[in-house]
Design a protein around this motif. Sequence first.
Motif, PDB file in Angstrom:
ATOM      1  N   GLN A   1       0.832  -1.199   0.000  1.00  0.00           N
ATOM      2  CA  GLN A   1       0.000   0.000   0.000  1.00  0.00           C
ATOM      3  C   GLN A   1       0.871   1.256   0.000  1.00  0.00           C
ATOM      4  O   GLN A   1       0.609   2.201  -0.750  1.00  0.00           O
ATOM      5  N   VAL A   2       1.918   1.278   0.819  1.00  0.00           N
ATOM      6  CA  VAL A   2       2.825   2.424   0.854  1.00  0.00           C
ATOM      7  C   VAL A   2       3.487   2.617  -0.503  1.00  0.00           C
ATOM      8  O   VAL A   2       3.591   3.746  -1.015  1.00  0.00           O
ATOM      9  N   PHE A   3       3.907   1.526  -1.118  1.00  0.00           N
ATOM     10  CA  PHE A   3       4.556   1.606  -2.434  1.00  0.00           C
ATOM     11  C   PHE A   3       3.592   2.167  -3.474  1.00  0.00           C
ATOM     12  O   PHE A   3       3.963   3.045  -4.263  1.00  0.00           O
ATOM     13  N   GLU A   4       2.353   1.670  -3.487  1.00  0.00           N
ATOM     14  CA  GLU A   4       1.373   2.156  -4.458  1.00  0.00           C
ATOM     15  C   GLU A   4       1.083   3.641  -4.259  1.00  0.00           C
ATOM     16  O   GLU A   4       0.960   4.388  -5.231  1.00  0.00           O
ATOM     17  N   GLU A   5       0.987   4.078  -2.996  1.00  0.00           N
ATOM     18  CA  GLU A   5       0.733   5.487  -2.732  1.00  0.00           C
ATOM     19  C   GLU A   5       1.884   6.356  -3.225  1.00  0.00           C
ATOM     20  O   GLU A   5       1.668   7.411  -3.829  1.00  0.00           O
ATOM     21  N   ARG A   6       3.092   5.930  -3.005  1.00  0.00           N
ATOM     22  CA  ARG A   6       4.254   6.718  -3.439  1.00  0.00           C
ATOM     23  C   ARG A   6       4.343   6.782  -4.958  1.00  0.00           C
ATOM     24  O   ARG A   6       4.646   7.823  -5.528  1.00  0.00           O
ATOM     25  N   VAL A   7       4.063   5.670  -5.614  1.00  0.00           N
ATOM     26  CA  VAL A   7       4.082   5.665  -7.086  1.00  0.00           C
ATOM     27  C   VAL A   7       2.991   6.590  -7.620  1.00  0.00           C
ATOM     28  O   VAL A   7       3.212   7.358  -8.561  1.00  0.00           O
ATOM     29  N   ALA A   8       1.807   6.552  -6.998  1.00  0.00           N
ATOM     30  CA  ALA A   8       0.702   7.410  -7.436  1.00  0.00           C
ATOM     31  C   ALA A   8       1.064   8.882  -7.261  1.00  0.00           C
ATOM     32  O   ALA A   8       0.792   9.714  -8.150  1.00  0.00           O
ATOM     33  N   ARG A   9       1.699   9.226  -6.136  1.00  0.00           N
ATOM     34  CA  ARG A   9       2.115  10.624  -5.933  1.00  0.00           C
ATOM     35  C   ARG A   9       3.151  11.039  -6.955  1.00  0.00           C
ATOM     36  O   ARG A   9       3.095  12.148  -7.494  1.00  0.00           O
ATOM     37  N   ALA A  10       4.097  10.153  -7.238  1.00  0.00           N
ATOM     38  CA  ALA A  10       5.142  10.491  -8.218  1.00  0.00           C
ATOM     39  C   ALA A  10       4.530  10.696  -9.601  1.00  0.00           C
ATOM     40  O   ALA A  10       4.881  11.636 -10.321  1.00  0.00           O
TER      41      ALA A  10
ATOM     42  N   ALA B   1       1.467  11.607 -10.215  1.00  0.00           N
ATOM     43  CA  ALA B   1       0.657  12.824 -10.176  1.00  0.00           C
ATOM     44  C   ALA B   1       1.536  14.069 -10.315  1.00  0.00           C
ATOM     45  O   ALA B   1       1.133  15.043 -10.966  1.00  0.00           O
ATOM     46  N   THR B   2       2.728  14.031  -9.728  1.00  0.00           N
ATOM     47  CA  THR B   2       3.594  15.208  -9.821  1.00  0.00           C
ATOM     48  C   THR B   2       4.114  15.429 -11.235  1.00  0.00           C
ATOM     49  O   THR B   2       4.356  16.571 -11.619  1.00  0.00           O
ATOM     50  N   ILE B   3       4.255  14.372 -12.014  1.00  0.00           N
ATOM     51  CA  ILE B   3       4.727  14.567 -13.388  1.00  0.00           C
ATOM     52  C   ILE B   3       3.567  14.709 -14.364  1.00  0.00           C
ATOM     53  O   ILE B   3       3.777  14.888 -15.550  1.00  0.00           O
ATOM     54  N   GLY B   4       2.324  14.615 -13.853  1.00  0.00           N
ATOM     55  CA  GLY B   4       1.168  14.898 -14.686  1.00  0.00           C
ATOM     56  C   GLY B   4       0.578  13.712 -15.411  1.00  0.00           C
ATOM     57  O   GLY B   4      -0.163  13.886 -16.366  1.00  0.00           O
ATOM     58  N   VAL B   5       0.861  12.510 -14.984  1.00  0.00           N
ATOM     59  CA  VAL B   5       0.280  11.324 -15.618  1.00  0.00           C
ATOM     60  C   VAL B   5      -1.128  11.144 -15.063  1.00  0.00           C
ATOM     61  O   VAL B   5      -1.318  11.121 -13.853  1.00  0.00           O
ATOM     62  N   PRO B   6      -2.136  11.051 -15.944  1.00  0.00           N
ATOM     63  CA  PRO B   6      -3.507  10.920 -15.439  1.00  0.00           C
ATOM     64  C   PRO B   6      -3.725   9.561 -14.774  1.00  0.00           C
ATOM     65  O   PRO B   6      -3.153   8.558 -15.176  1.00  0.00           O
ATOM     66  N   THR B   7      -4.599   9.582 -13.761  1.00  0.00           N
ATOM     67  CA  THR B   7      -4.910   8.347 -13.053  1.00  0.00           C
ATOM     68  C   THR B   7      -6.012   7.599 -13.787  1.00  0.00           C
ATOM     69  O   THR B   7      -6.612   8.123 -14.729  1.00  0.00           O
ATOM     70  N   GLN B   8      -6.302   6.415 -13.337  1.00  0.00           N
ATOM     71  CA  GLN B   8      -7.355   5.614 -13.945  1.00  0.00           C
ATOM     72  C   GLN B   8      -8.711   6.293 -13.740  1.00  0.00           C
ATOM     73  O   GLN B   8      -9.569   6.247 -14.620  1.00  0.00           O
ATOM     74  N   GLN B   9      -8.882   6.958 -12.607  1.00  0.00           N
ATOM     75  CA  GLN B   9     -10.137   7.669 -12.341  1.00  0.00           C
ATOM     76  C   GLN B   9     -10.295   8.850 -13.293  1.00  0.00           C
ATOM     77  O   GLN B   9     -11.397   9.120 -13.779  1.00  0.00           O
ATOM     78  N   ASP B  10      -9.190   9.570 -13.568  1.00  0.00           N
ATOM     79  CA  ASP B  10      -9.245  10.690 -14.511  1.00  0.00           C
ATOM     80  C   ASP B  10      -9.659  10.203 -15.898  1.00  0.00           C
ATOM     81  O   ASP B  10     -10.497  10.818 -16.565  1.00  0.00           O
ATOM     82  N   ILE B  11      -9.086   9.097 -16.311  1.00  0.00           N
ATOM     83  CA  ILE B  11      -9.403   8.556 -17.640  1.00  0.00           C
ATOM     84  C   ILE B  11     -10.855   8.092 -17.691  1.00  0.00           C
ATOM     85  O   ILE B  11     -11.555   8.313 -18.678  1.00  0.00           O
ATOM     86  N   ALA B  12     -11.344   7.490 -16.622  1.00  0.00           N
ATOM     87  CA  ALA B  12     -12.742   7.059 -16.575  1.00  0.00           C
ATOM     88  C   ALA B  12     -13.674   8.263 -16.646  1.00  0.00           C
ATOM     89  O   ALA B  12     -14.714   8.225 -17.330  1.00  0.00           O
ATOM     90  N   ALA B  13     -13.317   9.367 -15.963  1.00  0.00           N
ATOM     91  CA  ALA B  13     -14.138  10.581 -16.013  1.00  0.00           C
ATOM     92  C   ALA B  13     -14.154  11.151 -17.430  1.00  0.00           C
ATOM     93  O   ALA B  13     -15.204  11.598 -17.924  1.00  0.00           O
ATOM     94  N   LEU B  14     -13.009  11.127 -18.105  1.00  0.00           N
ATOM     95  CA  LEU B  14     -12.956  11.617 -19.491  1.00  0.00           C
ATOM     96  C   LEU B  14     -13.805  10.741 -20.413  1.00  0.00           C
ATOM     97  O   LEU B  14     -14.497  11.258 -21.299  1.00  0.00           O
TER      98      LEU B  14
END
Length: 193
Positions: free
Chosen positions: A89-98, A100-113
Motif C-alpha cells: 500500500q505504501v509503495f502504491e501510494e508513493r508511485v501514485a504521488r510520483a 501525479a507530480t509529473i502529470g500522468v492521469p490516473t485511472q479515475q481521470d481517464i474514466a471521467a474523461l
Amino acid sequence: MVKKLKELTEDTELASAVRSSAQQIWQAGLGAFAKAQEEGGRVFSRLVKEGTEFQKRAEDKVADVSGSVGKLADGVGKQASGSWDKLEQVFEERVARALATIGVPTQQDIAALHAQIDALSRQVAALSAKAAPAPKPRAAAKPAVKAVPKAAPKAVTKTAPKAAAVKAAPRAAGKPASKPAARPAAKKKAPAA
C-alpha cells in the motif's frame, strides 16, 4: 624325595581345587543362562511394555510441540502478510504521488474523461437527429478575372510606379487571395516575314 612327594600332593590338591572351582564357575554360568532363559521372556515383555509407554509419551510431547509450533507459524505468517500488505500500500501510494507530480492521469481521470466523451457523443447524436439541415447551396463562383491587355506604354514618370503600388496594396491587404493570381498573357510571337 620327600620334597617331591610334598610338591606332588600339593599340586594334586591345587589341581583338584582349581578343577572344583572351574566346575562351580561353569555350573554358575549354566544356572545364569537357565535363569535368563526363564525370565528372559518376562524381561523382554516388560521392556517392550516400557518402550511402548515411552513412545506414547514422546508422541504426545511431539504433538504438543508441533501444535504450538504450528500456531506460532500461523501467527508469524499473518504478521508477515499484514506487513507485506502495508508495504504494498505504501509503495502504491508513493508511485501514485510520483505519477501525479509529473502529470500522468490516473485511472479515475481517464474514466471521467470517457464518461464526458460518452455524454458529448449522446448530445451530438441528439442534436444531429433533431435537425439535419439541408446543405446550403454554394454561392456561384465568380468568373476569373481576365487579364487586361496592356495599353501602349505611357510616359514613365517618377510617380507612376508609386501609384501602381498604392493601388495594389489596399487590394492585397483587404482580401486574402483565395485563388491564385491570373497568369500574365502569353506574348504573341510576331509572324515571320
